[in-house]
Design a protein around this motif. Structure first.
Motif, PDB file in Angstrom:
ATOM      1  N   ALA A   1      10.906  48.384  33.064  1.00 21.19           N
ATOM      2  CA  ALA A   1      10.268  49.169  33.358  1.00 21.19           C
ATOM      3  C   ALA A   1      10.847  50.732  32.426  1.00 21.19           C
ATOM      4  O   ALA A   1      12.011  51.256  32.570  1.00 21.19           O
ATOM      5  CB  ALA A   1      11.835  49.399  34.241  1.00 21.19           C
ATOM      6  N   PRO A   2       9.665  50.519  32.069  1.00 21.39           N
ATOM      7  CA  PRO A   2       9.181  51.413  30.667  1.00 21.39           C
ATOM      8  C   PRO A   2       9.600  53.097  31.274  1.00 21.39           C
ATOM      9  O   PRO A   2      10.120  53.963  30.567  1.00 21.39           O
ATOM     10  CB  PRO A   2       7.791  51.551  30.109  1.00 21.39           C
ATOM     11  N   HIS A   3       9.720  53.069  32.409  1.00 21.89           N
ATOM     12  CA  HIS A   3       9.626  54.548  33.023  1.00 21.89           C
ATOM     13  C   HIS A   3      11.324  55.062  33.185  1.00 21.89           C
ATOM     14  O   HIS A   3      11.485  56.586  32.953  1.00 21.89           O
ATOM     15  CB  HIS A   3       8.910  54.853  34.481  1.00 21.89           C
ATOM     16  N   ALA A   4      12.022  54.350  33.783  1.00 19.36           N
ATOM     17  CA  ALA A   4      13.199  54.297  34.037  1.00 19.36           C
ATOM     18  C   ALA A   4      14.562  54.455  32.561  1.00 19.36           C
ATOM     19  O   ALA A   4      14.063  54.227  31.659  1.00 19.36           O
ATOM     20  CB  ALA A   4      13.854  52.999  34.629  1.00 19.36           C
ATOM     21  N   PHE A   5      15.245  55.505  32.783  1.00 13.21           N
ATOM     22  CA  PHE A   5      15.964  55.774  31.865  1.00 13.21           C
ATOM     23  C   PHE A   5      17.587  54.727  31.861  1.00 13.21           C
ATOM     24  O   PHE A   5      17.615  54.342  32.635  1.00 13.21           O
ATOM     25  CB  PHE A   5      17.029  57.119  31.831  1.00 13.21           C
ATOM     26  N   LEU A   6      17.220  54.282  30.275  1.00 11.67           N
ATOM     27  CA  LEU A   6      18.679  52.940  30.543  1.00 11.67           C
ATOM     28  C   LEU A   6      20.303  53.972  30.089  1.00 11.67           C
ATOM     29  O   LEU A   6      20.626  54.521  29.317  1.00 11.67           O
ATOM     30  CB  LEU A   6      17.996  52.322  29.431  1.00 11.67           C
TER      31      LEU A   6
ATOM     32  N   TYR B   1      18.718  37.966  36.248  1.00 10.47           N
ATOM     33  CA  TYR B   1      18.534  39.004  37.370  1.00 10.47           C
ATOM     34  C   TYR B   1      18.068  40.662  37.122  1.00 10.47           C
ATOM     35  O   TYR B   1      16.399  40.208  38.461  1.00 10.47           O
ATOM     36  CB  TYR B   1      20.226  39.876  37.512  1.00 10.47           C
ATOM     37  N   TRP B   2      17.465  41.124  36.065  1.00  8.90           N
ATOM     38  CA  TRP B   2      16.974  42.411  36.019  1.00  8.90           C
ATOM     39  C   TRP B   2      15.336  41.700  35.908  1.00  8.90           C
ATOM     40  O   TRP B   2      14.866  42.416  36.764  1.00  8.90           O
ATOM     41  CB  TRP B   2      17.126  42.537  35.239  1.00  8.90           C
ATOM     42  N   ASP B   3      14.894  40.605  35.688  1.00  9.96           N
ATOM     43  CA  ASP B   3      13.772  40.029  35.553  1.00  9.96           C
ATOM     44  C   ASP B   3      12.937  40.663  37.429  1.00  9.96           C
ATOM     45  O   ASP B   3      12.032  41.152  37.410  1.00  9.96           O
ATOM     46  CB  ASP B   3      13.475  39.270  35.360  1.00  9.96           C
ATOM     47  N   ARG B   4      14.056  39.634  38.073  1.00  3.69           N
ATOM     48  CA  ARG B   4      13.417  39.732  39.410  1.00  3.69           C
ATOM     49  C   ARG B   4      13.783  41.295  40.229  1.00  3.69           C
ATOM     50  O   ARG B   4      13.434  41.833  40.848  1.00  3.69           O
ATOM     51  CB  ARG B   4      14.561  38.736  39.971  1.00  3.69           C
TER      52      ARG B   4
ATOM     53  N   VAL C   1      19.970  35.094  40.911  1.00  2.76           N
ATOM     54  CA  VAL C   1      18.493  35.289  41.776  1.00  2.76           C
ATOM     55  C   VAL C   1      18.654  35.246  43.230  1.00  2.76           C
ATOM     56  O   VAL C   1      17.488  34.823  42.993  1.00  2.76           O
ATOM     57  CB  VAL C   1      17.033  34.922  40.758  1.00  2.76           C
ATOM     58  N   ASP C   2      19.851  34.535  43.929  1.00  6.96           N
ATOM     59  CA  ASP C   2      19.872  34.049  44.465  1.00  6.96           C
ATOM     60  C   ASP C   2      19.043  34.752  45.936  1.00  6.96           C
ATOM     61  O   ASP C   2      19.102  36.192  44.978  1.00  6.96           O
ATOM     62  CB  ASP C   2      21.105  33.902  44.816  1.00  6.96           C
ATOM     63  N   ASP C   3      18.256  34.638  46.713  1.00  8.12           N
ATOM     64  CA  ASP C   3      17.591  35.891  47.331  1.00  8.12           C
ATOM     65  C   ASP C   3      18.470  36.906  48.111  1.00  8.12           C
ATOM     66  O   ASP C   3      18.295  37.963  48.018  1.00  8.12           O
ATOM     67  CB  ASP C   3      16.715  34.804  48.454  1.00  8.12           C
ATOM     68  N   ALA C   4      19.920  36.860  48.863  1.00  6.43           N
ATOM     69  CA  ALA C   4      20.588  37.532  49.196  1.00  6.43           C
ATOM     70  C   ALA C   4      20.866  38.426  48.441  1.00  6.43           C
ATOM     71  O   ALA C   4      21.505  39.118  49.106  1.00  6.43           O
ATOM     72  CB  ALA C   4      21.927  36.385  49.136  1.00  6.43           C
ATOM     73  N   ARG C   5      20.780  37.834  47.197  1.00  8.00           N
ATOM     74  CA  ARG C   5      21.001  39.071  46.415  1.00  8.00           C
ATOM     75  C   ARG C   5      20.348  40.205  46.738  1.00  8.00           C
ATOM     76  O   ARG C   5      20.435  41.624  46.251  1.00  8.00           O
ATOM     77  CB  ARG C   5      21.176  38.820  44.835  1.00  8.00           C
ATOM     78  N   PHE C   6      18.936  40.237  47.088  1.00 15.39           N
ATOM     79  CA  PHE C   6      18.067  41.469  46.987  1.00 15.39           C
ATOM     80  C   PHE C   6      18.143  41.929  48.239  1.00 15.39           C
ATOM     81  O   PHE C   6      17.076  43.124  48.754  1.00 15.39           O
ATOM     82  CB  PHE C   6      16.210  40.875  46.136  1.00 15.39           C
TER      83      PHE C   6
END
Length: 383
Positions: free
Chosen positions: A263-268, A210-213, A141-146
């Motif tokens: 992300a209930p709307h997203a396809f996996l 990661y996915w949470d952020r 979750v380093d800020d640079a990732r996003f």
């Protein structure tokens, strides 16, 4: 119907106006820099230095003019590296090396090297669970990732494209092989299950952070979430079904359920190479919506049979043309026939996003890529 509607319609198992097409939205539907350079030339575009965005696989950054010429429907993004890591290439003898943010070292030949191959695994000497827990894993979750993530998703939405968001790393089996070394990790699975489980648990923990952020940052703009592992080889699974069910399945179910909640709307979208028919029903069970790549040359991965048996519940993202034999070595006419066969098998009723079987490799000629695209234009129309 715009591209995004086309992809979402397909993933809902409905027929759109035509079969959607993906090239380069993910690290498993991309194109090697050499093949990309040749494709630009084949399209009559200026041939210039190619930028790469995936060091190990040497995947090209696909420019918008090529997306437009190939009429692609999907855009995608993976997170950046953490702020404390910088790519540094170093030359040692006949090889060029780099070490990624996980501490995994790879090398390629200085002359004639097309990919970077594993040469050192940082946890190869680990002996205890404490060795794994004490390792300096990267910060998920380093800020640079996003940085730039939301802007990229907004651009894709403004263009009317479906947007795929990728994760920080491959799955438990693949990362275990890279971090411990292939032989060590297979031995762990057989003889030191606690060590293997500790590493798998750590990978899942980092992925969930990661996915949470990431989904908090950009989830409202994400159409497809891309995860994966490499469970299969050419003839069957890399591990026994029993080992997969005991170790990998419950952790994968936990991860995908975690993503689904956010992300209930997203396809996996789930990637696994190879022959994986033995576990396909269970991948559906744990929440996989779309399988990539459909490795049609592997044992048991016949496109018609897969569609017949699983097409009501599972979409197929890839498998549109065999990249082991036909796309690199066939004639344009053979490529055309292959595309027609796979479209005939996988497209009826929706549930199919056309892509090659995994990335377009270095030896694929431009004329075959152009034949592939033209065949999809011809045969991939509904109605």
């Amino acid at each position: 119907m715009d591209s995004r509607e086309r992809v979402l319609t397909a993933l809902r198992h409905e027929e759109a106006d035509r079969v959607p097409f993906d090239l380069s939205s993910t690290p498993v539907t991309g194109i090697h820099r050499v093949a990309y350079r040749n494709l630009r030339q084949g399209l009559g575009l200026e041939v210039r230095e190619v930028q790469t965005w995936h060091m190990m696989q040497q995947l090209a950054v696909m420019e918008e003019e090529v997306h437009e010429a190939m009429e692609t429907d999907v855009r995608g993004l993976r997170p950046n590296a953490q702020s404390t890591w910088k790519l540094e290439l170093r030359e040692e003898g006949e090889y060029r090396h780099y070490t990624d943010e996980w501490g995994i070292e790879r090398r390629t030949q200085r002359e004639g090297g097309y990919y970077f191959d594993l040469c050192r695994s940082p946890l190869s000497d680990a002996r205890t669970v404490a060795d794994v827990e004490g390792y300096g894993f990267p910060d998920p979750v380093d800020d640079a990732r996003f940085v730039g993530m939301r802007e990229a998703a907004e651009v894709g939405r403004a263009q009317g494209k479906a947007f795929v968001l990728g994760g920080i790393c491959p799955g438990m089996l693949e990362m275990g092989q890279w971090l411990r070394g292939y032989e060590n990790f297979f031995c762990d699975l057989a003889a030191d299950r606690k060590l293997a489980e500790a590493l798998c648990d750590k990978i899942i923990e980092l992925k969930m952070q990661y996915w949470d952020r990431a989904l908090a940052e950009v989830g409202d703009l994400v159409d497809v979430v891309q995860e994966g592992d490499d469970y299969g080889g050419q003839q069957g699974l890399q591990v026994s079904p029993q080992v997969w069910r005991e170790l990998f399945k419950p952790r994968l179910a936990h991860l995908l359920g975690f993503i689904r909640e956010r992300a209930p709307h997203a396809f996996l979208f789930f990637h696994s190479c190879g022959s994986i028919t033995e576990i396909l029903p269970e991948l559906i069970e744990v929440g996989v919506d779309a399988l990539n790549p459909v490795q049609v040359a592997a044992k048991g991965m016949d496109s018609r049979e897969l569609k017949r048996e699983f097409g009501g519940e599972l979409s197929f993202w890839g498998g549109g043309v065999d990249t082991q034999h036909v796309l690199p070595n066939g004639t344009p006419e053979e490529v055309r026939g292959e595309v027609k066969r796979r479209v005939d098998d996988l497209a009826p009723g929706g549930g199919f996003v056309f892509a090659a079987v995994h990335n377009v490799q270095v030896d694929v000629p431009a004329e075959n890529l152009l034949a592939m695209r033209q065949a999809l234009r011809e045969f991939g129309v509904y109605g």
